[in-house]
Enzyme design. Structure first.
Site, PDB file in Angstrom:
ATOM      1  N   HIS A 118      10.217   6.323  -5.468  1.00 36.49           N
ATOM      2  CA  HIS A 118      10.105   4.853  -5.626  1.00 36.49           C
ATOM      3  C   HIS A 118      10.882   4.359  -6.514  1.00 36.49           C
ATOM      4  O   HIS A 118      10.334   4.589  -7.903  1.00 36.49           O
ATOM      5  CB  HIS A 118       8.564   4.764  -5.603  1.00 36.49           C
ATOM      6  CG  HIS A 118       7.979   5.207  -4.430  1.00 36.49           C
ATOM      7  ND1 HIS A 118       7.764   4.510  -3.066  1.00 36.49           N
ATOM      8  CD2 HIS A 118       7.628   6.622  -3.935  1.00 36.49           C
ATOM      9  CE1 HIS A 118       7.136   5.120  -2.139  1.00 36.49           C
ATOM     10  NE2 HIS A 118       6.867   6.641  -2.783  1.00 36.49           N
ATOM     11  N   HIS A 130       5.300   8.431   4.960  1.00 32.31           N
ATOM     12  CA  HIS A 130       4.364   9.159   4.067  1.00 32.31           C
ATOM     13  C   HIS A 130       3.304   9.557   4.855  1.00 32.31           C
ATOM     14  O   HIS A 130       2.401   8.884   5.741  1.00 32.31           O
ATOM     15  CB  HIS A 130       3.838   8.417   3.126  1.00 32.31           C
ATOM     16  CG  HIS A 130       4.698   8.083   1.625  1.00 32.31           C
ATOM     17  ND1 HIS A 130       5.890   7.295   1.918  1.00 32.31           N
ATOM     18  CD2 HIS A 130       4.635   8.465   0.544  1.00 32.31           C
ATOM     19  CE1 HIS A 130       6.558   7.393   0.851  1.00 32.31           C
ATOM     20  NE2 HIS A 130       5.540   8.021  -0.210  1.00 32.31           N
ATOM     21  N   GLU A 160      -0.440  13.500   2.499  1.00 26.41           N
ATOM     22  CA  GLU A 160      -0.588  13.551   1.252  1.00 26.41           C
ATOM     23  C   GLU A 160      -2.259  13.226   0.777  1.00 26.41           C
ATOM     24  O   GLU A 160      -2.616  14.117   0.360  1.00 26.41           O
ATOM     25  CB  GLU A 160       0.115  12.324   0.709  1.00 26.41           C
ATOM     26  CG  GLU A 160       0.252  12.263  -0.849  1.00 26.41           C
ATOM     27  CD  GLU A 160       0.755  10.947  -1.419  1.00 26.41           C
ATOM     28  OE1 GLU A 160       0.813   9.918  -0.558  1.00 26.41           O
ATOM     29  OE2 GLU A 160       1.145  10.879  -2.586  1.00 26.41           O
ATOM     30  N   ASP A 193       6.907   9.045  -8.254  1.00 25.68           N
ATOM     31  CA  ASP A 193       6.880   7.996  -9.188  1.00 25.68           C
ATOM     32  C   ASP A 193       6.794   8.674 -10.404  1.00 25.68           C
ATOM     33  O   ASP A 193       5.702   8.880 -11.209  1.00 25.68           O
ATOM     34  CB  ASP A 193       5.727   7.197  -8.935  1.00 25.68           C
ATOM     35  CG  ASP A 193       5.695   6.755  -7.378  1.00 25.68           C
ATOM     36  OD1 ASP A 193       6.312   5.815  -7.051  1.00 25.68           O
ATOM     37  OD2 ASP A 193       4.736   7.453  -6.595  1.00 25.68           O
TER      38      ASP A 193
HETATM   39  N1  LIG Z   1       2.892   8.955  -3.610  1.00 30.80           N
HETATM   40  C1  LIG Z   1       2.646   7.803  -3.091  1.00 30.80           C
HETATM   41  N2  LIG Z   1       1.907   7.776  -1.712  1.00 30.80           N
HETATM   42  C2  LIG Z   1       1.981   6.566  -1.096  1.00 30.80           C
HETATM   43  N3  LIG Z   1       2.518   5.252  -1.505  1.00 30.80           N
HETATM   44  C3  LIG Z   1       3.226   5.432  -2.501  1.00 30.80           C
HETATM   45  N4  LIG Z   1       4.135   4.591  -3.178  1.00 30.80           N
HETATM   46  C4  LIG Z   1       4.511   4.976  -4.410  1.00 30.80           C
HETATM   47  N5  LIG Z   1       4.122   6.296  -4.483  1.00 30.80           N
HETATM   48  C5  LIG Z   1       3.403   6.484  -3.477  1.00 30.80           C
HETATM   49 ZN   LIG Z   2       6.182   8.773  -1.884  1.00 36.25          ZN
END
Ligand SMILES: Nc1ncnc2[nH]cnc12
Ligand SMILES: [Zn+2]
EC number: 3.5.4.2
Length: 326
Positions: A13, A189, A192, A271
């Site tokens: 991101h 996503h 997670e 990130d």
């Molecule tokens: N790991 C992540 N999961 C969901 N949204 C995100 N936005 C930035 N990083 C993220």
């Molecule tokens: Zn992500």
């Protein structure tokens, strides 16, 4: 030792790649107090919800086209310096809108950064537009419509990030229909923060070529078999998963198990400065901590290139370069 390996990344991101020192400089420039989310050179958050709040606060400090051009170019230059030949950057037009820059200028800045990095280092990069789930279904649909009408050659994919626990995938399915109709590659996503059901929902309702994370599929053997059968690529981000407490430690992280079960996986940083990582570190973790061989690591890089949302000609060039040099 993975330093010399050619690399590719398809899940990072853009605001999540901002080094704390750069964010501090932005905050000084705009007279913003960062104490709530950035102290002593480190981003501050304790869980996934706080991480998302910190992320949005950091994004609000990049306010001009040039801010985004510099951020993008710097990140790609770092990737190129560790032999990365291809990168996909996840961007959210909502973040441009929310600070009054506007989605067009936001995207233009990121494109400038990509073109400059390509000229200076040769790195190839594309953009995945994302909707932020916690901004609600209407905003995610708007992000998809924006990506569809942008007709920007660098915008090749659509994603949904943000608070996975908000709503159901079904609430957001229309956004993916719009992106699919526009010819964009789809990734989402899932798996997670939420369990295997979120991956199943994604497969059933979105039918994406790739899934961001997807690692909690490991809790359901039949789902792992389904992912392997479908050839869905999981954009795995081990350092992010450990930092956010999805798994207790790298020993219990399922990257290798998924790969051994025939699931197509690749390595990403998500990130990086939020999670104390970098793409270079993620490759080293796969090698040194998870004990994966360079052949296995190269397999994952090749998977990232095969799954890239890029035109066939560019993909063939990247794969040829990778196969000759790796
Ligand atoms: N790991 C992540 N999961 C969901 N949204 C995100 N936005 C930035 N990083 C993220
Ligand atoms: Zn992500």
């Amino acid at each position: 030792m993975t330093r010399q390996l050619l690399k590719a990344e398809i899940h990072c991101h853009i605001e999540g790649a901002a080094p704390p020192a750069v964010t501090e400089a932005q905050a000084r420039k705009y007279g913003v107090d960062t104490a709530a989310f950035l102290r002593d050179g480190a981003y501050q958050w304790r869980d996934f919800s706080e991480f998302l709040i910190a992320y949005d606060a950091v994004a609000a400090l990049f306010r001009t086209e040039e801010d985004y051009a510099l951020l993008t170019e710097a990140y790609l230059a770092e990737l190129a310096s560790i032999n990365t030949i291809y990168s996909e950057i996840i961007v959210s037009p909502d973040h441009g809108d929310r600070i009054g820059l506007g989605a067009d200028a936001y995207l233009a800045g990121i494109c400038d950064g990509i073109y400059s990095a390509k000229e200076k280092t040769g790195i190839e990069a594309r953009i995945i537009v994302t909707g932020e789930r916690h901004f609600g279904p209407d905003r995610v649909v708007s992000a998809a419509e924006y990506a569809a009408r942008a007709k920007n050659p660098l915008v090749t994919g659509f994603n949904m990030a943000g608070e996975e626990r908000m709503g159901l995938v079904a609430d957001y399915a229309r956004a993916f229909d719009i992106a699919r109709d526009a010819g964009l590659g789809l990734t989402i996503h899932a798996g997670e923060v939420c369990g295997p059901f979120s991956v199943t929902d994604a497969l059933d309702l979105v039918k994406p070529a790739r899934i961001g994370h997807g690692v909690r599929a490991i809790e359901d053997e039949a789902l792992v078999a389904r992912l392997a059968e479908l050839g869905t690529v999981l954009e795995v981000c081990p350092g992010s998963n450990i930092a956010l407490g999805v798994f207790a430690d790298f020993d219990s992280h399922p990257l290798k198990k998924l790969k051994d079960a025939g699931v197509r996986v690749c390595i990403n940083s998500d990130d990086p400065p939020f999670f104390g990582t970098s793409l270079a570190r993620e490759y080293e973790i796969a090698s040194q901590t998870m004990g994966m061989s360079n052949t296995e690591i190269n397999d994952m890089t090749r998977t990232a290139l095969e799954a890239a949302f890029v035109d066939e000609g560019t993909k063939a060039t990247l794969l040829k370069r990778f196969d000759t040099q790796s």
